[in-house]
Design a protein around this motif. Sequence first.
Motif, PDB file in Angstrom:
ATOM      1  N   SER A 128       0.845  -1.207   0.000  1.00  0.00           N
ATOM      2  CA  SER A 128       0.000   0.000   0.000  1.00  0.00           C
ATOM      3  C   SER A 128       0.872   1.245   0.000  1.00  0.00           C
ATOM      4  N   LEU A 129       0.249   2.387  -0.296  1.00  0.00           N
ATOM      5  CA  LEU A 129       0.956   3.664  -0.214  1.00  0.00           C
ATOM      6  C   LEU A 129       1.323   4.002   1.227  1.00  0.00           C
ATOM      7  N   VAL A 130       0.485   3.618   2.176  1.00  0.00           N
ATOM      8  CA  VAL A 130       0.811   3.842   3.590  1.00  0.00           C
ATOM      9  C   VAL A 130       2.112   3.138   3.942  1.00  0.00           C
ATOM     10  N   GLN A 131       2.259   1.909   3.484  1.00  0.00           N
ATOM     11  CA  GLN A 131       3.487   1.167   3.752  1.00  0.00           C
ATOM     12  C   GLN A 131       4.691   1.809   3.068  1.00  0.00           C
ATOM     13  N   GLU A 132       4.514   2.275   1.837  1.00  0.00           N
ATOM     14  CA  GLU A 132       5.607   2.973   1.151  1.00  0.00           C
ATOM     15  C   GLU A 132       6.073   4.166   1.983  1.00  0.00           C
ATOM     16  N   CYS A 133       5.117   4.923   2.497  1.00  0.00           N
ATOM     17  CA  CYS A 133       5.452   6.116   3.288  1.00  0.00           C
ATOM     18  C   CYS A 133       6.143   5.738   4.585  1.00  0.00           C
ATOM     19  N   ARG A 134       5.643   4.717   5.228  1.00  0.00           N
ATOM     20  CA  ARG A 134       6.235   4.286   6.502  1.00  0.00           C
ATOM     21  C   ARG A 134       7.671   3.807   6.310  1.00  0.00           C
ATOM     22  N   CYS A 135       7.928   3.048   5.236  1.00  0.00           N
ATOM     23  CA  CYS A 135       9.282   2.550   4.991  1.00  0.00           C
ATOM     24  C   CYS A 135      10.240   3.686   4.643  1.00  0.00           C
ATOM     25  N   LEU A 136       9.770   4.672   3.902  1.00  0.00           N
ATOM     26  CA  LEU A 136      10.613   5.831   3.601  1.00  0.00           C
ATOM     27  C   LEU A 136      10.990   6.570   4.877  1.00  0.00           C
ATOM     28  N   GLN A 137      10.008   6.769   5.750  1.00  0.00           N
ATOM     29  CA  GLN A 137      10.303   7.460   7.007  1.00  0.00           C
ATOM     30  C   GLN A 137      11.281   6.661   7.861  1.00  0.00           C
ATOM     31  N   ALA A 138      11.010   5.347   8.025  1.00  0.00           N
ATOM     32  CA  ALA A 138      11.877   4.510   8.855  1.00  0.00           C
ATOM     33  C   ALA A 138      13.307   4.494   8.315  1.00  0.00           C
ATOM     34  N   HIS A 139      13.437   4.441   6.996  1.00  0.00           N
ATOM     35  CA  HIS A 139      14.763   4.450   6.379  1.00  0.00           C
ATOM     36  C   HIS A 139      15.471   5.774   6.641  1.00  0.00           C
ATOM     37  N   TYR A 140      14.789   6.887   6.370  1.00  0.00           N
ATOM     38  CA  TYR A 140      15.466   8.174   6.507  1.00  0.00           C
ATOM     39  C   TYR A 140      15.834   8.455   7.956  1.00  0.00           C
ATOM     40  N   TRP A 141      14.941   8.166   8.884  1.00  0.00           N
ATOM     41  CA  TRP A 141      15.258   8.448  10.283  1.00  0.00           C
ATOM     42  C   TRP A 141      16.475   7.661  10.756  1.00  0.00           C
ATOM     43  N   ARG A 142      16.646   6.470  10.217  1.00  0.00           N
ATOM     44  CA  ARG A 142      17.816   5.687  10.622  1.00  0.00           C
ATOM     45  C   ARG A 142      19.098   6.192   9.958  1.00  0.00           C
ATOM     46  N   ILE A 143      19.045   6.462   8.652  1.00  0.00           N
ATOM     47  CA  ILE A 143      20.286   6.909   8.012  1.00  0.00           C
ATOM     48  C   ILE A 143      20.685   8.306   8.484  1.00  0.00           C
ATOM     49  N   SER A 144      19.734   9.064   9.010  1.00  0.00           N
ATOM     50  CA  SER A 144      20.081  10.384   9.543  1.00  0.00           C
ATOM     51  C   SER A 144      20.610  10.305  10.967  1.00  0.00           C
ATOM     52  N   ALA A 145      20.624   9.106  11.554  1.00  0.00           N
ATOM     53  CA  ALA A 145      21.083   8.944  12.940  1.00  0.00           C
ATOM     54  C   ALA A 145      22.257   7.984  13.049  1.00  0.00           C
ATOM     55  N   LEU A 146      22.950   7.705  11.937  1.00  0.00           N
ATOM     56  CA  LEU A 146      24.049   6.748  11.965  1.00  0.00           C
ATOM     57  C   LEU A 146      25.106   7.168  12.979  1.00  0.00           C
TER      58      LEU A 146
END
Length: 342
Positions: A128-146
């Motif tokens: 779903s689009l909701v899942q696409e959005c959630r995965c984008l957020q989860a990815h960015y928040w992690r790579i921004s906190a390495l």
Amino acid sequence: MTSPGPTVSVIVPNYNHADSLPLTLPALLAQTHAATEIIFVDDHSTDDSLRVARSLGVPVLSTPRNSGPSVARNIGAARARGEILLFVDSDVQVPPDTVERVVRLLRDDPDAGAICGTLDDTPLVRDSLVQECRCLQAHYWRISALGDVSFLFSALCAMPARVFAELGPFHEGLRQTEEVEYGERLSARYPIRLTDAIHGRHRDDHLLWPLLRKVFHRCRLRMPLYARRRRAAQGFETAARMWGSVTAFLATLALPLPLLLGPVGLAPSLALAVAFVASDAGMYRFVLRRRGPGLLLVFLGVQWLLNLAIAGGAAAGAVQWLTSRSFRGLYDGGPQPRRVPA
């Protein structure tokens, strides 16, 4: 496949992820550095998880009743024989060199208490689009906190078995936020490294209401821990993102102002909306570059609702903390780290 160096036990807690297992378990069986064992712990699933796991050639342990991920992980760790424990959630698919990379990262960083991986910006299954959005957020928040964090990203993390033995098991009284409590305990003694050298594709929530409900309760349940330590976790829980939730809440409250005050009432809502986007501007630029303006609009809407859930959860948790002694003691009574001789 080769398996030089330390032995590795892969621990896979599972609850009702039968649809993902044909993707996630074969990836663990096809590692370039063979795991010593894969310990699949089913937390009393109500779907076809047991049959699917067994059909894929993975031995299964089961909890006597549904008890939460802490219990499943602890059962797996208690059975593990490896010198390294690699925890991988059953809805996360990892590349074939993951075990090899974990061994190398822990060998090259002997001071680390745990190595946590990131989640890819593309879902394991595009539901779903909701899942696409959630995965984008989860990815960015992690790579921004390495770097060093105080939050254990338990969906994909590894630690020396000796560290787990020293820290003790996951808090079995917590069905959610157990990784936050464990991260606090662990980071008080050892660094927790968040790295994109290990990563995986995650099948996140694909329905909006269950996702909002989960975010609300996770935020609510973290409030006693945050009140005790008087700070957020080290990593992606930044002050700016907290203000993003506040501005989303205030902007929503301000929506009726144009009806009450006319055009002048637009100013507060617009200012708060701009502040909301500015609170995590890098993430929105990232989504725009990766997926274009169409998905960005959907992403903004989902993020707005997620931030309302975060604000609501924080408010509910604060009230509950003020009014309930048992809620204030939610994190009491957990495992105590073993004393290590100097």
